[in-house]
Design an enzyme around this catalytic site. Structure first.
Site, PDB file in Angstrom:
ATOM      1  N   GLU A 179       7.740  36.743  24.225  1.00  0.00           N
ATOM      2  CA  GLU A 179       6.306  36.393  24.340  1.00  0.00           C
ATOM      3  C   GLU A 179       5.451  37.151  23.329  1.00  0.00           C
ATOM      4  OE1 GLU A 179       6.622  37.014  28.744  1.00  0.00           O
ATOM      5  OE2 GLU A 179       5.416  35.192  28.803  1.00  0.00           O
ATOM      6  N   GLU A 186      12.962  35.195  32.997  1.00  0.00           N
ATOM      7  CA  GLU A 186      12.194  35.572  34.192  1.00  0.00           C
ATOM      8  C   GLU A 186      12.645  34.852  35.457  1.00  0.00           C
ATOM      9  OE1 GLU A 186      11.017  35.333  31.194  1.00  0.00           O
ATOM     10  OE2 GLU A 186       9.380  36.739  30.848  1.00  0.00           O
TER      11      GLU A 186
HETATM   12  C1  LIG Z   1       6.143  38.877  31.759  1.00  0.00           C
HETATM   13  C2  LIG Z   1       7.386  39.467  31.284  1.00  0.00           C
HETATM   14  C3  LIG Z   1       8.432  39.630  32.150  1.00  0.00           C
HETATM   15  C4  LIG Z   1       9.686  40.188  31.669  1.00  0.00           C
HETATM   16  O1  LIG Z   1       9.883  40.506  30.503  1.00  0.00           O
HETATM   17  S1  LIG Z   1      10.886  40.368  32.870  1.00  0.00           S
HETATM   18  C5  LIG Z   1      12.207  41.230  32.043  1.00  0.00           C
HETATM   19  C6  LIG Z   1      12.914  40.301  31.092  1.00  0.00           C
HETATM   20  N1  LIG Z   1      14.003  40.994  30.438  1.00  0.00           N
HETATM   21  C7  LIG Z   1      15.256  41.015  30.948  1.00  0.00           C
HETATM   22  O2  LIG Z   1      15.505  40.455  31.979  1.00  0.00           O
HETATM   23  C8  LIG Z   1      16.303  41.720  30.152  1.00  0.00           C
HETATM   24  C9  LIG Z   1      16.882  42.871  30.963  1.00  0.00           C
HETATM   25  N2  LIG Z   1      17.932  43.548  30.195  1.00  0.00           N
HETATM   26  C10 LIG Z   1      19.165  43.017  30.043  1.00  0.00           C
HETATM   27  O3  LIG Z   1      19.451  41.919  30.453  1.00  0.00           O
HETATM   28  C11 LIG Z   1      20.174  43.847  29.298  1.00  0.00           C
HETATM   29  O4  LIG Z   1      19.693  45.166  29.226  1.00  0.00           O
HETATM   30  C12 LIG Z   1      20.405  43.349  27.873  1.00  0.00           C
HETATM   31  C13 LIG Z   1      21.123  42.004  27.900  1.00  0.00           C
HETATM   32  C14 LIG Z   1      19.101  43.269  27.118  1.00  0.00           C
HETATM   33  C15 LIG Z   1      21.305  44.369  27.165  1.00  0.00           C
HETATM   34  O5  LIG Z   1      22.453  44.618  27.982  1.00  0.00           O
HETATM   35  P1  LIG Z   1      23.391  45.865  27.615  1.00  0.00           P
HETATM   36  O6  LIG Z   1      23.719  45.850  26.184  1.00  0.00           O
HETATM   37  O7  LIG Z   1      24.496  45.869  28.624  1.00  0.00           O
HETATM   38  O8  LIG Z   1      22.478  47.153  27.846  1.00  0.00           O
HETATM   39  P2  LIG Z   1      21.990  47.733  29.290  1.00  0.00           P
HETATM   40  O9  LIG Z   1      22.930  48.810  29.693  1.00  0.00           O
HETATM   41  O10 LIG Z   1      21.709  46.627  30.234  1.00  0.00           O
HETATM   42  O11 LIG Z   1      20.568  48.370  28.887  1.00  0.00           O
HETATM   43  C16 LIG Z   1      20.492  49.649  28.246  1.00  0.00           C
HETATM   44  C17 LIG Z   1      19.459  50.436  29.003  1.00  0.00           C
HETATM   45  O12 LIG Z   1      18.174  49.742  28.857  1.00  0.00           O
HETATM   46  C18 LIG Z   1      17.645  49.485  30.161  1.00  0.00           C
HETATM   47  N3  LIG Z   1      16.878  48.221  30.100  1.00  0.00           N
HETATM   48  C19 LIG Z   1      17.241  47.098  29.469  1.00  0.00           C
HETATM   49  N4  LIG Z   1      16.285  46.144  29.642  1.00  0.00           N
HETATM   50  C20 LIG Z   1      15.305  46.694  30.417  1.00  0.00           C
HETATM   51  C21 LIG Z   1      14.058  46.242  30.958  1.00  0.00           C
HETATM   52  N5  LIG Z   1      13.601  44.990  30.675  1.00  0.00           N
HETATM   53  N6  LIG Z   1      13.330  47.072  31.717  1.00  0.00           N
HETATM   54  C22 LIG Z   1      13.752  48.346  31.969  1.00  0.00           C
HETATM   55  N7  LIG Z   1      14.937  48.854  31.479  1.00  0.00           N
HETATM   56  C23 LIG Z   1      15.692  48.034  30.719  1.00  0.00           C
HETATM   57  C24 LIG Z   1      18.849  49.377  31.069  1.00  0.00           C
HETATM   58  O13 LIG Z   1      18.442  49.618  32.400  1.00  0.00           O
HETATM   59  C25 LIG Z   1      19.739  50.468  30.524  1.00  0.00           C
HETATM   60  O14 LIG Z   1      19.268  51.719  31.009  1.00  0.00           O
HETATM   61  P3  LIG Z   1      20.365  52.842  31.480  1.00  0.00           P
HETATM   62  O15 LIG Z   1      21.141  53.162  30.248  1.00  0.00           O
HETATM   63  O16 LIG Z   1      19.533  53.955  32.001  1.00  0.00           O
HETATM   64  O17 LIG Z   1      21.201  52.147  32.539  1.00  0.00           O
END
Ligand SMILES: C/C=C/C(=O)SCCNC(=O)CCNC(=O)[C@H](O)C(C)(C)COP(=O)(O)OP(=O)(O)OC[C@H]1O[C@@H](n2cnc3c(N)ncnc32)[C@H](O)[C@@H]1OP(=O)(O)O
Length: 301
Positions: free
Chosen positions: A155, A175
């Site tokens: 976004e 989302e």
């Molecule tokens: C209006 C707007 C609404 C929104 O934006 S809602 C949120 C939308 N976003 C998501 O749903 C994406 C969430 N994240 C993921 O799906 C995954 O991540 C990824 C596919 C991007 C990457 O996966 P991988 O490579 O396995 O990394 P990992 O271990 O999941 O993430 C590394 C660290 O980053 C933190 N993290 C990732 N995305 C978010 C987030 N959106 N909010 C808060 N933390 C996040 C995790 O928790 C973790 O942290 P730690 O190493 O402490 O376990």
């Protein structure tokens, strides 16, 4: 841990709005107090803002959480955008992320599972205010998408004028997998860019879209090898800045405002603004330079 002076998120909608505006003021004051390094470069916690040769480089700097946007990140971005918009020495903006993510979305740890509707409305309203400023700013903004751009990341990129993606970039609006809908403008800007069919497929499935597909559907302008992203974004910005700044910002205004207008009204606005451009020094210089077979020297007036 929030720096001293920033308030914690209150529970009520009204409080949330005040919280956000008060914190914005606080961040501004902190940066006004600090000796700014080289013009606009300022210290923030979640973002890096540097200015080089008339271009402001905004970098989201929370790699430990894949640059997820927490309330503070959005407030710092808004404070930086306000200062950039007011600084005539800055002619363009490039936004990117530290590490393997551009922005992996809103910070999920800030989404309270017992949140009241009005809190989400306040969060969405704040993001709309921020992204509307991207579109209202009379300077070109390029998103250099270096990795995951999910949810609020896609976004934010949609609110920029141009999107250049690394071949490792991944887009998506997941989302619905979290039981909510995009609320930072994605349901409005995505269909306007790629068409409602593709937009609905992305919104309904919440699936990821890799860089090559993002290019094929018009979500991004170009895809480059990851190691070339910064250089390519810079090169496109330099190409843009070779042109008359008044003419470039008029084109941005016509496209942005024209999208919300009937065709006849948009054409009327196009004629009117070109009438204004025709009387500028830059318009005279452009024609003169053409016939004198030399590069024009535009003075932004
Ligand atoms: C209006 C707007 C609404 C929104 O934006 S809602 C949120 C939308 N976003 C998501 O749903 C994406 C969430 N994240 C993921 O799906 C995954 O991540 C990824 C596919 C991007 C990457 O996966 P991988 O490579 O396995 O990394 P990992 O271990 O999941 O993430 C590394 C660290 O980053 C933190 N993290 C990732 N995305 C978010 C987030 N959106 N909010 C808060 N933390 C996040 C995790 O928790 C973790 O942290 P730690 O190493 O402490 O376990």
């Amino acid at each position: 841990m929030k720096p001293e002076g920033l308030r914690q998120m209150p529970q009520t909608w009204h409080g949330a709005c005040i919280y956000s505006l008060q914190n914005l003021e606080y961040i501004r004051k902190q940066n006004d107090k600090k000796e700014s390094r080289g013009g606009l470069s300022m210290d923030y916690q979640d973002i890096i803002c540097e200015v080089r040769d008339g271009v402001a480089y905004l970098t989201i700097n929370r790699p430990e959480v894949l640059n997820a946007l927490r309330m503070q990140t959005k407030e710092e971005l808004e404070a930086a955008i306000d200062r950039i918009a007011a600084d005539d020495s800055v002619l363009g903006v490039i936004i990117t992320g530290v590490g393997r993510a551009f922005i992996a979305g809103n910070d999920i740890s800030e989404i309270r599972i017992d949140a009241k509707g009005e809190e989400t409305i306040a969060m969405s309203t704040q993001a709309h205010r921020l992204f509307d400023k991207f579109e209202a700013m009379d300077k070109p903004i390029i998103a250099a998408v270096n990795g995951y751009a999910l949810g609020g990341g896609t976004e934010l990129a949609l609110a920029c004028d141009i999107r250049i993606a690394s071949d490792k970039a991944v887009f998506g609006l997941p989302e619905v997998t979290l039981g909510v809908a995009p609320c930072y403008g994605g349901t409005q800007r995505l269909p306007r860019l790629v068409g409602s069919g593709i937009a609905k497929e992305m919104l309904f499935t919440g699936r990821k879209v890799k860089a090559a597909e993002a290019l094929s559907i018009g979500l991004v302008n170009k895809v480059v090898p990851g190691e070339e992203l910064a250089q390519q974004a810079d090169a496109m910005m330099r190409d843009i800045l070779k042109n008359a700044p008044i003419a470039v910002r008029t084109c941005k205004r016509l496209v942005t405002q024209g999208q919300a207008m009937a065709l006849a009204d948009g054409l009327k606005l196009e004629a009117e603004l070109n009438g204004m451009l025709a009387e500028t020094q830059d318009a005279k210089e452009g024609v003169k330079a053409f016939f004198e077979k030399r590069a024009p020297v535009f003075r932004n007036r």
